[in-house]
Design an enzyme around this catalytic site. Sequence first.
Site, PDB file in Angstrom:
ATOM      1  N   THR A 127       2.943   2.372  10.849  1.00 58.65           N
ATOM      2  CA  THR A 127       2.725   1.590   9.636  1.00 58.65           C
ATOM      3  C   THR A 127       4.021   1.104   8.992  1.00 58.65           C
ATOM      4  OG1 THR A 127       2.042   1.850   7.313  1.00 58.65           O
ATOM      5  CG2 THR A 127       2.523   3.858   8.488  1.00 58.65           C
ATOM      6  N   GLU A 129       4.552   1.372   6.035  1.00 63.23           N
ATOM      7  CA  GLU A 129       4.906   2.381   5.020  1.00 63.23           C
ATOM      8  C   GLU A 129       6.098   3.219   5.465  1.00 63.23           C
ATOM      9  OE1 GLU A 129       3.454   3.245   1.745  1.00 63.23           O
ATOM     10  OE2 GLU A 129       3.120   1.125   2.094  1.00 63.23           O
ATOM     11  N   TYR A 151       1.623  10.371   2.917  1.00 57.55           N
ATOM     12  CA  TYR A 151       1.050   9.587   4.025  1.00 57.55           C
ATOM     13  C   TYR A 151       2.151   9.081   4.947  1.00 57.55           C
ATOM     14  CZ  TYR A 151      -0.826   5.421   6.382  1.00 57.55           C
ATOM     15  OH  TYR A 151      -1.165   4.476   7.317  1.00 57.55           O
ATOM     16  N   LYS A 155       3.030   9.924   8.828  1.00 58.02           N
ATOM     17  CA  LYS A 155       3.087   8.868   9.848  1.00 58.02           C
ATOM     18  C   LYS A 155       4.451   8.840  10.544  1.00 58.02           C
ATOM     19  CE  LYS A 155      -0.918   6.561   9.909  1.00 58.02           C
ATOM     20  NZ  LYS A 155      -1.733   6.353  11.116  1.00 58.02           N
TER      21      LYS A 155
END
Length: 342
Positions: A127, A129, A151, A155
């Site tokens: 991601t 992110e 999160y 990841k």
Amino acid sequence: MAVISGVTGQDGSYLAELLLQKGYAVHGLVRRASTLNRQRIDHLRNDPSTRGRFHLHYADLGDTESLIAVLTAVQPDEVYNLAAQSHVGISFRMPTYTGEVTGLGTVRLLEAVRTLCPGARFYQASTSELFGKAKEIPQNERTPFHPRSPYAVAKLYSYWATVNYREAYGMFAVNGILFNHESPRRGENFVTRKVTRAVAEIVAGRRESVALGNLEARRDWGYAGDFVDAMWRMLQQEEPRDYVIGTGESHSVRELAETAFGEVGIELEWEGEGVDETGRDARTGEIRVTVDPAYFRPAEVDFLLADPSAARRDLGWRPRVTFTELIRMMVRADLEVLGVTA
Ligand code: NAP
Ligand code: F7E
């Protein structure tokens, strides 16, 4: 033959559709819940053209044995790991669980692939992110990571686990570093869908306004249907490589709200500052957008913009749906659900 974890999610449903169209047999992992949660894939289960090629198996990324059972039975050629606790804001409330599923869950699946079907190609749903407090704009495959949420931290672990299984065991394991992608099937508590649903409910007279958090955050928003095609392309390459996938265009949450309300003929006029800011209907003066600090995050990701040039060059991939078309598609779909027009 492909296995998809997270098949009941937004991306899982579009990917299953794509692979079935390509003639694959698709095995989706579903987790047990007290109510069935298969709305996004019901159309595939009832489609005569997919009969005998679309299978669901109970499995959970928290439960190694269930993953082993599925891979032993299916012996897939491709494994797409899309399952995750995928909500950034909620990950601050559930950091351990998010690490368990979104982080360790990937290693459970990688380890099962390594021991049971090591020749299978593995896709990891990484991601944008990961870039978090981004070190440069735009972000590409060489941009350093700086995760800003439980999160993103989970990841990051999965990203490196995937690279490690590739380097250590020679597996065809790749990361797709995907920027935000949305659709009418997007979960209702992500900001695009939250806004498009609210717009439809306001048109239907069911509510007055929508409360949002940070209006200044900028994201590179694309269409999920375009992005699952990039996932598939990554697994068809000769060499395993990680790719950034995004549109190369960035918009703020404020612009998102303006675009969505604009679709139903409401022009927003902003006034006030910070938590007192409001977006009014320029014609009627009615307040349509408010700011609620409950939606602020303890650490924010301010500005994401993809440089997808490697994907364009190697995968021949480019997005087809523009930001405005995407928001229009989502607003129209939400209006249709409520049976109203604007
Ligand atoms: P989503 O709609 O939230 O779907 C997540 C899927 O994971 C659902 O099918 C969910 O099942 C499943 N799941 C959650 N916990 C599980 C567990 N413990 N065991 C097995 N399955 C579990 O997410 P999405 O938007 O489709 O995204 C797909 C993947 O890409 C996610 O890994 C996400 O983090 C990542 N990603 C998404 C974006 C984006 O913008 N959409 C961008 C980059 C990366 P239920 O239906 O039962 O909840
Ligand atoms: O927030 C701001 C919020 O929750 C986008 C996931 O798919 O994409 C997604 O993560 C921005 C943030 O998505 C509200 O603060 C303002 O800056 O829609 P979102 P996300 O956090 O970018 C990435 C790539 C993933 O990998 C994730 O799995 O919008 N924002 N007001 C708001 N966000 C929400 N949810 N709700 C608001 O009211």
